[in-house]
Motif scaffolding. Structure first.
Motif, mmCIF file in Angstrom:
data_model
loop_
_atom_site.group_PDB
_atom_site.id
_atom_site.type_symbol
_atom_site.label_atom_id
_atom_site.label_comp_id
_atom_site.label_asym_id
_atom_site.label_seq_id
_atom_site.Cartn_x
_atom_site.Cartn_y
_atom_site.Cartn_z
ATOM 1 N N GLU A 38 34.344 37.659 54.492
ATOM 2 C CA GLU A 38 34.811 37.241 53.169
ATOM 3 C C GLU A 38 33.694 37.409 52.126
ATOM 4 N N SER A 39 32.487 36.955 52.454
ATOM 5 C CA SER A 39 31.408 37.009 51.454
ATOM 6 C C SER A 39 30.941 38.449 51.219
ATOM 7 N N GLU A 40 30.941 39.283 52.271
ATOM 8 C CA GLU A 40 30.580 40.698 52.066
ATOM 9 C C GLU A 40 31.599 41.375 51.150
ATOM 10 N N ALA A 41 32.880 41.039 51.372
ATOM 11 C CA ALA A 41 33.942 41.645 50.559
ATOM 12 C C ALA A 41 33.794 41.234 49.092
ATOM 13 N N VAL A 42 33.490 39.959 48.866
ATOM 14 C CA VAL A 42 33.345 39.465 47.489
ATOM 15 C C VAL A 42 32.155 40.152 46.807
ATOM 16 N N GLU A 43 31.048 40.224 47.526
ATOM 17 C CA GLU A 43 29.846 40.853 46.962
ATOM 18 C C GLU A 43 30.106 42.323 46.639
ATOM 19 N N ASP A 44 30.772 43.006 47.585
ATOM 20 C CA ASP A 44 31.068 44.431 47.390
ATOM 21 C C ASP A 44 31.990 44.632 46.181
ATOM 22 N N MET A 45 32.949 43.714 46.007
ATOM 23 C CA MET A 45 33.912 43.863 44.912
ATOM 24 C C MET A 45 33.248 43.630 43.562
ATOM 25 N N ILE A 46 32.369 42.624 43.493
ATOM 26 C CA ILE A 46 31.707 42.353 42.217
ATOM 27 C C ILE A 46 30.860 43.562 41.810
ATOM 28 N N SER A 47 30.088 44.102 42.746
ATOM 29 C CA SER A 47 29.236 45.242 42.365
ATOM 30 C C SER A 47 30.085 46.480 42.083
ATOM 31 N N SER A 48 31.214 46.634 42.783
ATOM 32 C CA SER A 48 32.080 47.798 42.535
ATOM 33 C C SER A 48 32.675 47.747 41.130
ATOM 34 N N ILE A 49 33.132 46.557 40.732
ATOM 35 C CA ILE A 49 33.729 46.428 39.391
ATOM 36 C C ILE A 49 32.663 46.740 38.337
ATOM 37 N N GLU A 50 31.456 46.222 38.558
ATOM 38 C CA GLU A 50 30.386 46.478 37.584
ATOM 39 C C GLU A 50 30.055 47.969 37.492
ATOM 40 N N ARG A 51 30.001 48.635 38.661
ATOM 41 C CA ARG A 51 29.655 50.063 38.638
ATOM 42 C C ARG A 51 30.756 50.901 37.996
ATOM 43 N N CYS A 52 32.020 50.567 38.269
ATOM 44 C CA CYS A 52 33.135 51.320 37.664
ATOM 45 C C CYS A 52 33.135 51.145 36.146
ATOM 46 N N LEU A 54 39.957 47.999 46.473
ATOM 47 C CA LEU A 54 40.551 47.255 47.588
ATOM 48 C C LEU A 54 39.679 46.048 47.921
ATOM 49 N N MET A 55 40.235 44.861 47.637
ATOM 50 C CA MET A 55 39.505 43.639 47.944
ATOM 51 C C MET A 55 39.660 43.299 49.432
ATOM 52 N N HIS A 79 37.308 34.070 42.048
ATOM 53 C CA HIS A 79 35.858 34.081 41.897
ATOM 54 C C HIS A 79 35.370 35.441 41.361
ATOM 55 N N VAL A 80 35.871 36.533 41.933
ATOM 56 C CA VAL A 80 35.450 37.871 41.491
ATOM 57 C C VAL A 80 35.836 38.083 40.021
ATOM 58 N N LEU A 81 37.051 37.671 39.658
ATOM 59 C CA LEU A 81 37.498 37.868 38.267
ATOM 60 C C LEU A 81 36.621 37.061 37.300
ATOM 61 N N ASP A 84 46.679 57.915 31.589
ATOM 62 C CA ASP A 84 45.678 57.366 32.499
ATOM 63 C C ASP A 84 45.922 57.924 33.895
ATOM 64 N N VAL A 85 44.842 58.257 34.565
ATOM 65 C CA VAL A 85 44.967 58.635 35.964
ATOM 66 C C VAL A 85 44.445 57.466 36.795
ATOM 67 N N ALA A 86 45.294 56.978 37.681
ATOM 68 C CA ALA A 86 44.903 55.880 38.566
ATOM 69 C C ALA A 86 44.311 56.475 39.840
ATOM 70 N N ILE A 87 43.084 56.079 40.141
ATOM 71 C CA ILE A 87 42.416 56.615 41.336
ATOM 72 C C ILE A 87 42.151 55.488 42.331
ATOM 73 N N GLY A 88 42.592 55.673 43.546
ATOM 74 C CA GLY A 88 42.342 54.676 44.596
ATOM 75 C C GLY A 88 40.927 54.811 45.120
ATOM 76 N N LEU A 89 39.984 54.336 44.321
ATOM 77 C CA LEU A 89 38.563 54.428 44.705
ATOM 78 C C LEU A 89 38.258 53.436 45.834
ATOM 79 N N GLU A 90 38.902 52.303 45.810
ATOM 80 C CA GLU A 90 38.777 51.204 46.801
ATOM 81 C C GLU A 90 37.468 50.426 46.691
ATOM 82 N N THR A 91 36.335 51.121 46.621
ATOM 83 C CA THR A 91 35.042 50.457 46.473
ATOM 84 C C THR A 91 34.055 51.477 45.907
#
Ligand code: SF4
Ligand SMILES: [Zn+2]
Length: 365
Positions: free
Chosen positions: A232-246, A224-225, A287-289, A172-179
Motif C-alpha cells: 500500500e505505501s509503495e503504491a501511494v509513494e509511486d502514485m504521488i511521484s508519478s502525478i508530479e512527473r506527469c 494505475l493506483m 491521501h494522494v489527491l 485530448d489523447v488519453a494514454i494509459g501510462l499507469e506509472t
C-alpha cells in the motif's frame, strides 16, 4: 474464440514470463460479441481544461488490444470483451457510432459537449481504427467542443490529431501510462513502453496544438493506483511521484488516477484468489489527491467498483462518503473536501501503510 498470440510487433517487448501467464489466463475466456454494437455507451459529466462538461462516453468494439493478445497488462481484462477474429470493418464501426448517437438522443436533452472514445486498445492504431473510419468519426462529431480518444503512445502523431483539430474540436489523447516509474510499469503492470515514449507523445500533442488554429490538443495521462506486487505505501509513494512527473511534462494537462480493481481473466484476479492482492484503500486515494493538489495539472480519480471486495475499498461503512469526497474533488480540485470525512478504519489504514511489507502483503482484506 480468438486465441491470444503474440504478433511480430509485440515480440521482444515486455516480460516473457508475464506474457506467458497472461496468455494462459486470457485463453480461459469463452465469449464473443457483435461487431455492430459498441461495448458500452453512457452519459456523464467530466472536468476538462475548458470546465465541467456533459460527456458521452463510448467504448468502441474494435477487436481488442494487440498487446493484450500477446499476453498484456497484468490487471487488464478488456480483451475479454473484444471481437472474435481481431478486426472490425469500417461499416461495423460506423454502425456502433450510430447506436451511440441513438443512445444519446434517447437519454440526453441535447448533444453532449464532450465525446470520449475508448477502444479497449488504441484508437490511433490504424490496425484497430483505419484512417477512413477515424476521419468519418471526426466528421460525425465536428459540432462538439471536445473529444478524448485513447491510445498507446507509439501511435500518437500530430497528423492523426489534426483530423480532429481541423474541425475546431479540442482534442485530448488519453494514454494509459499507469506509472511514471519504468521499473513498476514493466515488472508489475507488464506494459512495454517507457516514460520517454510518453514524453514523445506529449511533444506530438504539443506540436499538434501549435499547428491548430482554433482548437487545443493535449494529453490526459491515466495512472494505475496500486498495481500488483506493490505494498500500500509503495503504491501511494509511486502514485504521488508519478502525478508530479506527469504534471511537469508540457502537453500533459490532466492526470486521471485509476485505482486498480480486480477484473476477470487477469493475473491480478489469480493473485486475488490466492490471497496475494488487495485493491487500494479509499484512504490512499484521498491521501494522494490531497498531496498532489498543488501540481500544475487537473488531477481526477474515478474509483470504479468502490466499496466492493474487488474494487478500492475501506471498511464498508465509510466507502460511499469517501467516494463522494473524491467526486467532489474531481470537479472542484479543492483538497479541503477530505477534511470532512473520517472513520475508525483510518487507524487500520495507517497501520497498513506503516507495517505492510512485500513478504506479508496484503495485511488486511
Ligand atoms: S491496459 Fe491497455 S495496453 Fe494493456 S492489455 Fe489492456 S488495453 Fe492493452
Ligand atoms: Zn471506514
Amino acid at each position: 474464440m480468438s486465441q491470444p498470440t503474440p504478433e511480430v510487433y509485440e515480440q521482444g517487448k515486455g516480460m516473457d514470463a508475464h506474457n506467458q501467464v497472461m496468455r494462459e489466463i486470457r485463453s480461459r475466456k469463452e465469449a464473443s460479441y457483435d461487431p455492430h454494437e459498441p461495448t458500452r455507451v453512457w452519459l456523464d459529466e467530466d472536468n476538462t481544461p475548458g470546465g465541467v462538461k456533459r460527456s458521452l462516453t463510448i467504448i468502441l468494439n474494435t477487436g481488442g488490444c494487440r498487446w493484450a493478445r500477446a499476453g498484456g497488462c497484468t490487471m487488464c481484462g478488456y480483451v475479454a470483451e473484444s471481437v472474435d477474429g481481431g478486426s472490425v470493418s469500417h461499416e461495423a464501426l460506423m454502425d456502433q457510432i450510430e447506436v451511440c448517437l441513438e443512445h444519446e438522443a434517447d437519454n440526453g436533452d441535447e448533444p453532449a459537449d464532450l465525446i470520449k472514445i475508448y477502444t479497449s486498445g488504441s484508437f490511433l492504431d490504424e490496425r484497430e481504427v483505419g484512417a477512413e473510419t477515424r476521419r468519418a468519426i471526426a466528421d460525425t462529431f465536428a459540432d462538439r467542443d471536445r473529444i478524448v480518444v485513447e491510445s498507446l503512445p507509439d501511435f500518437v502523431d500530430r497528423e492523426k490529431i489534426a483530423d480532429f483539430t481541423q474541425h475546431g474540436i479540442d482534442t485530448d489523447v488519453a494514454i494509459g501510462l499507469e506509472t511514471a516509474t519504468d521499473r513498476v510499469r514493466h515488472d508489475c503492470v507488464n506494459k512495454y513502453f517507457d516514460f520517454a515514449d510518453f514524453e514523445e507523445a506529449c511533444a506530438e500533442a504539443a506540436a499538434a496544438d501549435e499547428d491548430a488554429d482554433d482548437a487545443d490538443a493535449g494529453i490526459k495521462a491515466y495512472l494505475l493506483m496500486k498495481p500488483p506486487f506493490l505494498t500500500e505505501s509503495e503504491a501511494v509513494e509511486d502514485m504521488i511521484s508519478s502525478i508530479e512527473r506527469c504534471a511537469d511534462v508540457s502537453g500533459c494537462h490532466t492526470v486521471s488516477m485509476n485505482p486498480c480493481n480486480v477484473q476477470r481473466y487477469t493475473m491480478v484476479d489469480d493473485l486475488y484468489f490466492s490471497d496475494g492482492y488487495r485493491p487500494p484503500w479509499m484512504w490512499s486515494i484521498a491521501h494522494v489527491l490531497e498531496e498532489t493538489a498543488d501540481v500544475d495539472a487537473i488531477v481526477v480519480s474515478d474509483p470504479v467498483g468502490h466499496g466492493s471486495d474487488r474494487g478500492p475499498h475501506n471498511c464498508g461503512e465509510c466507502d460511499d462518503l469517501v467516494q463522494k469526497a473524491i467526486k467532489d474533488f474531481d470537479l472542484r480540485q479543492d483538497p479541503s473536501v477530505f477534511e470532512q470525512v473520517s472513520c475508525e478504519c483510518e487507524l487500520t489504514w495507517e497501520t497498513v501503510m506503516e507495517r505492510e511489507r512485500g513478504f506479508n502483503q496484503p495485511l488486511t482484506r
